[in-house]
Each structure stands twice: as C-alpha cells, then as structure tokens.
Enzyme design. Structure first.
Site, PDB file in Angstrom:
ATOM      1  N   GLN A  52       5.750  -0.533   7.607  1.00  0.00           N
ATOM      2  CA  GLN A  52       5.470  -0.069   6.238  1.00  0.00           C
ATOM      3  C   GLN A  52       5.287   1.436   6.215  1.00  0.00           C
ATOM      4  OE1 GLN A  52       2.658  -2.235   3.519  1.00  0.00           O
ATOM      5  NE2 GLN A  52       1.361  -0.458   3.833  1.00  0.00           N
ATOM      6  N   GLY A  53       6.153   2.147   5.490  1.00  0.00           N
ATOM      7  CA  GLY A  53       6.082   3.600   5.391  1.00  0.00           C
ATOM      8  C   GLY A  53       5.407   4.039   4.106  1.00  0.00           C
ATOM      9  N   TYR A  54       4.079   3.940   4.068  1.00  0.00           N
ATOM     10  CA  TYR A  54       3.312   4.336   2.883  1.00  0.00           C
ATOM     11  C   TYR A  54       2.504   5.607   3.150  1.00  0.00           C
ATOM     12  CZ  TYR A  54       4.012   0.234  -0.186  1.00  0.00           C
ATOM     13  OH  TYR A  54       4.529  -0.713  -1.031  1.00  0.00           O
ATOM     14  N   SER A  55       1.460   5.486   3.991  1.00  0.00           N
ATOM     15  CA  SER A  55       0.508   6.585   4.186  1.00  0.00           C
ATOM     16  C   SER A  55       1.166   7.821   4.779  1.00  0.00           C
ATOM     17  CB  SER A  55      -0.639   6.136   5.090  1.00  0.00           C
ATOM     18  OG  SER A  55      -1.385   5.095   4.492  1.00  0.00           O
ATOM     19  N   SER A  77       1.862   0.880  11.303  1.00  0.00           N
ATOM     20  CA  SER A  77       1.673  -0.207  12.268  1.00  0.00           C
ATOM     21  C   SER A  77       3.015  -0.710  12.790  1.00  0.00           C
ATOM     22  CB  SER A  77       0.915  -1.364  11.613  1.00  0.00           C
ATOM     23  OG  SER A  77      -0.341  -0.948  11.130  1.00  0.00           O
ATOM     24  N   GLU A 132      -0.723  -8.400  -0.060  1.00  0.00           N
ATOM     25  CA  GLU A 132      -1.255  -8.063   1.258  1.00  0.00           C
ATOM     26  C   GLU A 132      -2.450  -8.920   1.642  1.00  0.00           C
ATOM     27  OE1 GLU A 132      -1.949  -3.964   3.787  1.00  0.00           O
ATOM     28  OE2 GLU A 132      -2.248  -3.927   1.637  1.00  0.00           O
ATOM     29  N   SER A 135      -9.730   2.600   1.850  1.00  0.00           N
ATOM     30  CA  SER A 135     -11.103   2.835   2.270  1.00  0.00           C
ATOM     31  C   SER A 135     -12.099   2.165   1.322  1.00  0.00           C
ATOM     32  CB  SER A 135     -11.390   4.341   2.319  1.00  0.00           C
ATOM     33  OG  SER A 135     -11.385   4.881   1.004  1.00  0.00           O
TER      34      SER A 135
END
Length: 379
Positions: free
Chosen positions: A115-118, A151, A233, A358
């Site tokens: 997953q390419g989010y952050s 991840s 998720e 968070s």
C-alpha cells in the site's frame, strides 16, 4: 444483537481447523504458503464467487476461518493486503477488466501487494501527499515521489499508490488511485527500515518515473477510493487479531506465575483488567460486524486495541522483573543477542498508537464526524 455460530458455521470451522492442521507449517516460505492457500480456495472468502478461484463464505464463517487461522501454527500472511484491501476496493470501484486482471492472481496467491499511502510529512494527514503522476500521450502514467512505512514492499509484486495527478491541486482534490508494478529496475527503489525490534517489515519506496497503466475509480477520484479502502481495513481480521492478543496475554500470565509476580495485587489487577478489556473489544467488534456500529466504530476499535496492546507490552516487562531489560531468559554472553517474545512485544507495541492512524487522528475523527464538534483548524 444475535451473532451466534450456526451448525453450518461450526461444520465450516471444523473443516478449516482440519485443513490447517494438515497443511500449516510455520517454517514454510510465505510466498509458497500463499499459493497453498490459493490452491485450496481459502483466499477471498468474502468475495462473490465469480470466476476468481475463491470459495465463498458467510460473515460468521469468515470469522470462524480467521479465528482458526490465528490459533494454528500457520505463518503470517503476505497476501492480506491484496486480499483484504485491494480486492474489496476493486469490487467496489474497479472496472470489469481490472477485476478480471487482478483478482484471480490474488486469489491464487500468485501476486502480492503493498500500500503506497504514507509519505514523509503526510502520514496520518493523508491528504497532504506529494507524490505525482503525469499522464503520457499513450495513456500511461509516470509516477514520481516517495512513500514510507510501506509494509511488505520488499516482497510485493504490485503497489496501489495514491498520487497527485492534477498539477496545482491540494489536499483531497486532484488525487488518483494508481496500480503500479514493482518490478521496474532503476525506476523503483525499495529500502527496508530497521525497527526497534531489529526486523524490517516496513520500507521506504522511491518512485522515479515508474510506469502505471491502471487507475481505479477514474482520474481525480483517488480520495474517495482511498477512503473507501480504509473502510475495509478493520473488519473480520480484527477478531483474528484478538485471538493473537489472547495468546500473548496467556504467555504473560504464565510468566507472572513462573516469576511469582502474580502474587503482587497490583499485577493481578492489571492482568484482570487486560482480560476484561480484551473481552470488551471482542464484543465491540462483533457488534460492529453485526451492523450495529456507527460511523466512528473503526476509530473506536483502533483506539481500544492500540492502547490495550501497548499496555500488554508494558505488563510483559513488569512480570519479568529485572531480567526483562538485560536479555532473553536463556541468553548467555557467548550467544548472539536476540529479543525474546516479551521483549519483542514491548518494543513493537510502542508503534501501535501511531501506525494505521495515530490516536490523535482517531480522536479527531470521532469528535468531528460522530460527535459533531467544531472541526480542528487546518494550517
């Protein structure tokens, strides 16, 4: 709410338990294990049966499978991102061609996803992504930018990437959800991040003009697609996660008995609280799956388990006593230093209240979207 397991569910559970007992090998290569799961049809139980190679199961049967998997000696999954995040997103927003192209390899355990989010500076604030994608005359895209905390990127064949495709756009406008093949030497660089535990489950990923052909949901619809994915998720997998939590709590209790820490009334009180809170989390998860949750249920669940798991790590150190800080129970100076189970739990759980959104972000979501409080000022 009635979330009981029927006779058919228990029959399904018994089949899953028997199959796992015959095939699960904790030392098996994880990619090989994904193919083993796929060949037996155990990937994609919640999808519709539509030629993808999966078997179908009711919601309660999916819970039974997840729980039996958590109890088995099977290795950790490498394909869960493709199965539980990408696949539901394609079923909801993808084209027929995209579903036909990508779902069968996921169901077969042949293609793994990340997953390419952050990004640096855009972790919990996902709308601040700066990775860009430029459309080429032939209709493909060239992706440039950096993602972080990705991840399993070092194992993945594909990455779904949230990128800015409209020049000059900001926040949640002008974003697209792209599917990017990871095998692009010289255009994609994956760098593992060494964690406190000494392991490297997370990675930095650098895109330098990487090619992408597929956009899910259409150009500019990336924010809507990304938010839809985040809704997938936290579902059935949270109940399996709690089975793992229960096993960790059991180990802490056994250590407390072995060290004599259980005779301390403060320790006994903490153990009982951990047990009671874990039961509460289970019922809250079942309530949410049963359709009785509200819009803030995923955020509430994340707050509950993240803090609980972090406190369990602290308790694991407390019951060990002074030896917790000097080395594993059976460690000798002549042997290589490795973390034992309780030390790994303590160190890894420090990140629980940060990754996946968070605690501060979860509280803001609950305040604004559920309680209707004034929105937090945006800089």
């Amino acid at each position: 709410m009635d979330f009981g397991f029927t006779h058919e569910d228990e029959t399904f559970r018994a089949e899953a338990r028997t199959w796992l007992a015959a095939h699960a090998d904790p030392d098996q290569d994880r990619r090989t294990w994904e193919r083993t799961l796929g060949k037996a049809g155990w990937i994609g139980l919640g999808w519709p049966r539509d030629g993808y190679g999966n078997r179908t199961a009711t919601l309660t049967q999916q819970v039974a499978w997840a729980e039996e998997y958590a109890r088995s000696p099977a290795p950790p999954r490498s394909g869960h991102i493709g199965e539980n995040l990408l696949a539901p997103t394609l079923l909801a927003h993808g084209t027929d061609d995209q579903r036909a192209r990508f779902l069968p390899p996921v169901a077969a355990g042949e293609e793994l996803w990340c997953q390419g989010y952050s990004e640096p500076g855009a972790g919990s604030d996902l709308a601040g992504v700066r990775t860009t994608a430029v459309r080429e005359p032939q209709g493909t895209w060239r992706v440039t930018g950096q993602k972080i905390w990705t991840s399993l990127a070092h194992e993945a064949d594909w990455c779904f990437v949230l990128a800015r495709t409209e020049p000059g756009s900001s926040r949640h406008h002008g974003l697209s959800f792209l599917l990017v093949p990871m095998d692009q030497p010289g255009l994609i660089d994956v760098r593992p991040i060494r964690q406190l535990t000494g392991t490297s489950d997370f990675n930095e990923v650098f895109f330098d003009g990487a090619r992408a052909e597929h956009v899910v949901g259409g150009e500019g619809a990336g924010w809507q697609v990304a938010m839809s994915l985040l809704g997938f998720e936290r579902g059935v997998s949270t109940l399996a996660q709690q089975i793992g939590f229960a096993q960790e709590l059991g180990r802490v209790v056994r250590t407390a008995v072995a060290t004599g820490a259980v005779h301390d009334p403060v320790v006994r009180d903490r153990i009982v609280r951990q047990w009671a809170e874990l039961r509460t989390m289970r019922w809250n998860s079942l309530r949410t799956l049963g359709g009785s949750g509200d819009a803030g249920a995923p955020s509430v669940a994340k707050l509950l388990w993240a803090g609980w798991h972090q406190r369990l790590g602290e308790l694991a150190m407390q019951v060990r006593g002074a030896t917790a800080g000097v080395g594993p129970v059976d460690w000798t100076p002549s042997a290589p230093y490795e973390l034992d189970t309780s030390q790994h739990l303590f160190l890894f759980s420090r990140a629980d209240t940060i990754y996946g959104g968070s605690d501060q972000i979860q509280r803001t979501i609950i305040a604004e979207r559920v309680l209707g409080l004034p929105r937090e000022p945006r800089v």
